[in-house]
Design a protein around this motif. Structure first.
Motif, PDB file in Angstrom:
ATOM      1  N   ASN A 151     -14.900  46.689  30.080  1.00  0.00           N
ATOM      2  CA  ASN A 151     -13.782  47.562  29.711  1.00  0.00           C
ATOM      3  C   ASN A 151     -14.193  48.170  28.370  1.00  0.00           C
ATOM      4  O   ASN A 151     -14.631  47.981  27.449  1.00  0.00           O
ATOM      5  N   GLU A 152     -13.718  49.557  28.396  1.00  0.00           N
ATOM      6  CA  GLU A 152     -13.698  50.464  27.215  1.00  0.00           C
ATOM      7  C   GLU A 152     -12.818  50.142  26.260  1.00  0.00           C
ATOM      8  O   GLU A 152     -11.493  49.831  26.703  1.00  0.00           O
ATOM      9  N   VAL A 153     -12.857  50.213  24.879  1.00  0.00           N
ATOM     10  CA  VAL A 153     -11.961  50.033  23.865  1.00  0.00           C
ATOM     11  C   VAL A 153     -11.368  51.282  23.322  1.00  0.00           C
ATOM     12  O   VAL A 153     -12.367  52.007  22.640  1.00  0.00           O
ATOM     13  N   ASN A 154     -10.332  52.089  23.311  1.00  0.00           N
ATOM     14  CA  ASN A 154      -9.489  53.124  22.763  1.00  0.00           C
ATOM     15  C   ASN A 154      -9.092  52.598  21.364  1.00  0.00           C
ATOM     16  O   ASN A 154      -7.941  52.091  21.565  1.00  0.00           O
ATOM     17  N   ASN A 155      -9.898  52.745  20.421  1.00  0.00           N
ATOM     18  CA  ASN A 155      -9.216  52.021  18.869  1.00  0.00           C
ATOM     19  C   ASN A 155      -8.149  52.742  18.515  1.00  0.00           C
ATOM     20  O   ASN A 155      -7.236  52.212  18.038  1.00  0.00           O
ATOM     21  N   VAL A 156      -7.690  53.953  18.736  1.00  0.00           N
ATOM     22  CA  VAL A 156      -6.365  54.603  18.366  1.00  0.00           C
ATOM     23  C   VAL A 156      -5.415  54.036  19.114  1.00  0.00           C
ATOM     24  O   VAL A 156      -4.139  53.636  18.646  1.00  0.00           O
ATOM     25  N   LYS A 157      -5.341  53.854  20.491  1.00  0.00           N
ATOM     26  CA  LYS A 157      -4.511  53.526  21.426  1.00  0.00           C
ATOM     27  C   LYS A 157      -4.332  52.032  20.924  1.00  0.00           C
ATOM     28  O   LYS A 157      -3.131  51.506  20.628  1.00  0.00           O
ATOM     29  N   ILE A 158      -5.405  51.100  20.641  1.00  0.00           N
ATOM     30  CA  ILE A 158      -5.060  49.720  20.254  1.00  0.00           C
ATOM     31  C   ILE A 158      -4.672  49.539  18.850  1.00  0.00           C
ATOM     32  O   ILE A 158      -3.681  48.799  18.668  1.00  0.00           O
ATOM     33  N   GLY A 159      -4.660  50.679  17.783  1.00  0.00           N
ATOM     34  CA  GLY A 159      -3.998  50.576  16.569  1.00  0.00           C
ATOM     35  C   GLY A 159      -2.555  50.924  16.894  1.00  0.00           C
ATOM     36  O   GLY A 159      -1.730  50.219  15.903  1.00  0.00           O
ATOM     37  N   VAL A 160      -2.336  51.994  17.724  1.00  0.00           N
ATOM     38  CA  VAL A 160      -0.742  51.976  17.843  1.00  0.00           C
ATOM     39  C   VAL A 160      -0.194  50.765  18.554  1.00  0.00           C
ATOM     40  O   VAL A 160       1.027  50.429  18.106  1.00  0.00           O
ATOM     41  N   LYS A 161      -0.624  50.249  19.729  1.00  0.00           N
ATOM     42  CA  LYS A 161       0.001  48.984  20.110  1.00  0.00           C
ATOM     43  C   LYS A 161      -0.002  48.095  19.337  1.00  0.00           C
ATOM     44  O   LYS A 161       1.061  47.300  19.131  1.00  0.00           O
ATOM     45  N   LEU A 162      -0.954  47.897  18.401  1.00  0.00           N
ATOM     46  CA  LEU A 162      -0.992  46.783  17.547  1.00  0.00           C
ATOM     47  C   LEU A 162       0.305  46.830  16.305  1.00  0.00           C
ATOM     48  O   LEU A 162       0.835  45.885  16.042  1.00  0.00           O
ATOM     49  N   LEU A 163       0.408  48.229  15.795  1.00  0.00           N
ATOM     50  CA  LEU A 163       1.509  48.627  15.038  1.00  0.00           C
ATOM     51  C   LEU A 163       2.815  48.099  15.729  1.00  0.00           C
ATOM     52  O   LEU A 163       3.827  47.490  14.924  1.00  0.00           O
ATOM     53  N   ILE A 164       3.032  48.484  16.855  1.00  0.00           N
ATOM     54  CA  ILE A 164       4.355  48.338  17.475  1.00  0.00           C
ATOM     55  C   ILE A 164       4.457  46.590  17.818  1.00  0.00           C
ATOM     56  O   ILE A 164       5.429  46.128  17.748  1.00  0.00           O
ATOM     57  N   ALA A 165       3.441  46.139  18.170  1.00  0.00           N
ATOM     58  CA  ALA A 165       3.614  44.360  18.473  1.00  0.00           C
ATOM     59  C   ALA A 165       3.979  43.779  17.078  1.00  0.00           C
ATOM     60  O   ALA A 165       4.587  43.059  17.095  1.00  0.00           O
ATOM     61  N   LEU A 166       3.356  44.349  15.980  1.00  0.00           N
ATOM     62  CA  LEU A 166       3.550  43.676  14.680  1.00  0.00           C
ATOM     63  C   LEU A 166       4.955  43.971  14.239  1.00  0.00           C
ATOM     64  O   LEU A 166       5.692  42.994  13.443  1.00  0.00           O
ATOM     65  N   ALA A 167       5.538  45.098  14.683  1.00  0.00           N
ATOM     66  CA  ALA A 167       6.908  45.405  14.327  1.00  0.00           C
ATOM     67  C   ALA A 167       7.745  44.610  14.948  1.00  0.00           C
ATOM     68  O   ALA A 167       8.866  44.149  14.453  1.00  0.00           O
ATOM     69  N   VAL A 168       7.295  44.194  16.446  1.00  0.00           N
ATOM     70  CA  VAL A 168       8.394  43.247  17.172  1.00  0.00           C
ATOM     71  C   VAL A 168       8.088  41.838  16.540  1.00  0.00           C
ATOM     72  O   VAL A 168       9.183  41.325  16.621  1.00  0.00           O
ATOM     73  N   LEU A 169       7.047  41.313  16.105  1.00  0.00           N
ATOM     74  CA  LEU A 169       6.751  40.338  15.288  1.00  0.00           C
ATOM     75  C   LEU A 169       7.662  40.198  14.185  1.00  0.00           C
ATOM     76  O   LEU A 169       8.272  39.074  13.950  1.00  0.00           O
ATOM     77  N   VAL A 170       7.846  41.129  13.323  1.00  0.00           N
ATOM     78  CA  VAL A 170       8.358  41.120  12.305  1.00  0.00           C
ATOM     79  C   VAL A 170       9.902  41.110  12.525  1.00  0.00           C
ATOM     80  O   VAL A 170      10.724  40.133  11.855  1.00  0.00           O
ATOM     81  N   LEU A 171      10.560  41.851  13.487  1.00  0.00           N
ATOM     82  CA  LEU A 171      11.838  41.441  13.943  1.00  0.00           C
ATOM     83  C   LEU A 171      12.198  40.176  14.505  1.00  0.00           C
ATOM     84  O   LEU A 171      12.983  39.382  14.218  1.00  0.00           O
ATOM     85  N   ALA A 172      11.167  39.652  15.069  1.00  0.00           N
ATOM     86  CA  ALA A 172      11.285  38.328  15.747  1.00  0.00           C
ATOM     87  C   ALA A 172      11.318  37.161  14.495  1.00  0.00           C
ATOM     88  O   ALA A 172      12.055  36.039  14.338  1.00  0.00           O
ATOM     89  N   VAL A 173      10.524  37.466  13.664  1.00  0.00           N
ATOM     90  CA  VAL A 173      10.416  36.414  12.454  1.00  0.00           C
ATOM     91  C   VAL A 173      11.973  36.672  11.572  1.00  0.00           C
ATOM     92  O   VAL A 173      12.384  35.812  11.133  1.00  0.00           O
ATOM     93  N   LEU A 174      12.481  37.715  11.381  1.00  0.00           N
ATOM     94  CA  LEU A 174      13.522  37.814  10.899  1.00  0.00           C
ATOM     95  C   LEU A 174      14.667  37.268  11.474  1.00  0.00           C
ATOM     96  O   LEU A 174      15.850  36.691  10.928  1.00  0.00           O
ATOM     97  N   TYR A 175      14.603  37.419  12.891  1.00  0.00           N
ATOM     98  CA  TYR A 175      15.594  36.894  13.680  1.00  0.00           C
ATOM     99  C   TYR A 175      15.705  35.278  13.657  1.00  0.00           C
ATOM    100  O   TYR A 175      16.732  34.787  13.355  1.00  0.00           O
ATOM    101  N   ALA A 176      14.609  34.839  13.745  1.00  0.00           N
ATOM    102  CA  ALA A 176      14.297  33.121  13.673  1.00  0.00           C
ATOM    103  C   ALA A 176      14.557  32.838  12.350  1.00  0.00           C
ATOM    104  O   ALA A 176      15.305  31.609  12.163  1.00  0.00           O
ATOM    105  N   ARG A 177      14.154  33.450  10.988  1.00  0.00           N
ATOM    106  CA  ARG A 177      14.805  32.809   9.971  1.00  0.00           C
ATOM    107  C   ARG A 177      16.197  32.969   9.798  1.00  0.00           C
ATOM    108  O   ARG A 177      16.680  32.030   9.080  1.00  0.00           O
ATOM    109  N   LYS A 178      16.860  33.940  10.186  1.00  0.00           N
ATOM    110  CA  LYS A 178      18.472  34.126  10.023  1.00  0.00           C
ATOM    111  C   LYS A 178      18.996  32.977  10.721  1.00  0.00           C
ATOM    112  O   LYS A 178      20.201  32.580  10.523  1.00  0.00           O
ATOM    113  N   ASN A 179      18.365  32.741  11.995  1.00  0.00           N
ATOM    114  CA  ASN A 179      18.837  32.034  12.800  1.00  0.00           C
ATOM    115  C   ASN A 179      20.461  32.339  13.149  1.00  0.00           C
ATOM    116  O   ASN A 179      21.432  31.375  13.175  1.00  0.00           O
TER     117      ASN A 179
END
Length: 116
Positions: free
Chosen positions: A63-91
């Motif tokens: 498989n070929e790796v498109n680093n720009v695409k992966i970077g964008v996807k990682l930023l979005i996934a980290l944003a979801v993770l941050v929202l999940a952490v905030l949601y879990a902490r506040k409970n």
């Protein structure tokens, strides 16, 4: 290594499905385990995504790796993770805006994966 890669793809897709399932579940009927499940699914998404890119970058699969695409996807996934952490902490009961943001980010990430 292809079997490992495909297993990681399966886990990655299950993580995405879990995120969307939690959003729908929490929007319809609040469940006390929702924050924990959302956090676990978000962590699964990030970890399996990084592992998939690592395997592909090491040329262990054809498989070929498109680093720009992966970077964008990682930023979005980290944003979801941050929202999940905030949601879990506040409970507490999430706002519809937070659930909508999580769902939108997850669907945007799927769209990027499919169409880019």
């Amino acid at each position: 290594m292809v079997v490992v890669y495909n297993a990681l793809v399966l886990l990655h897709l299950l993580g995405m499905a879990g995120i969307l399932a939690v959003v729908v579940n929490q929007a319809l009927a609040q469940h006390e385990k929702g924050p924990t499940v959302l956090l676990a699914c978000a962590i699964t998404q990030v970890v399996t995504g990084v592992a998939l890119v690592g395997i592909a970058s090491a040329k262990l699969v054809p498989n070929e790796v498109n680093n720009v695409k992966i970077g964008v996807k990682l930023l979005i996934a980290l944003a979801v993770l941050v929202l999940a952490v905030l949601y879990a902490r506040k409970n507490r009961t999430p706002s519809r805006h937070m659930l909508g943001n999580v769902a939108a980010l997850a669907l945007i990430n799927v769209g990027i994966a499919v169409f880019w």
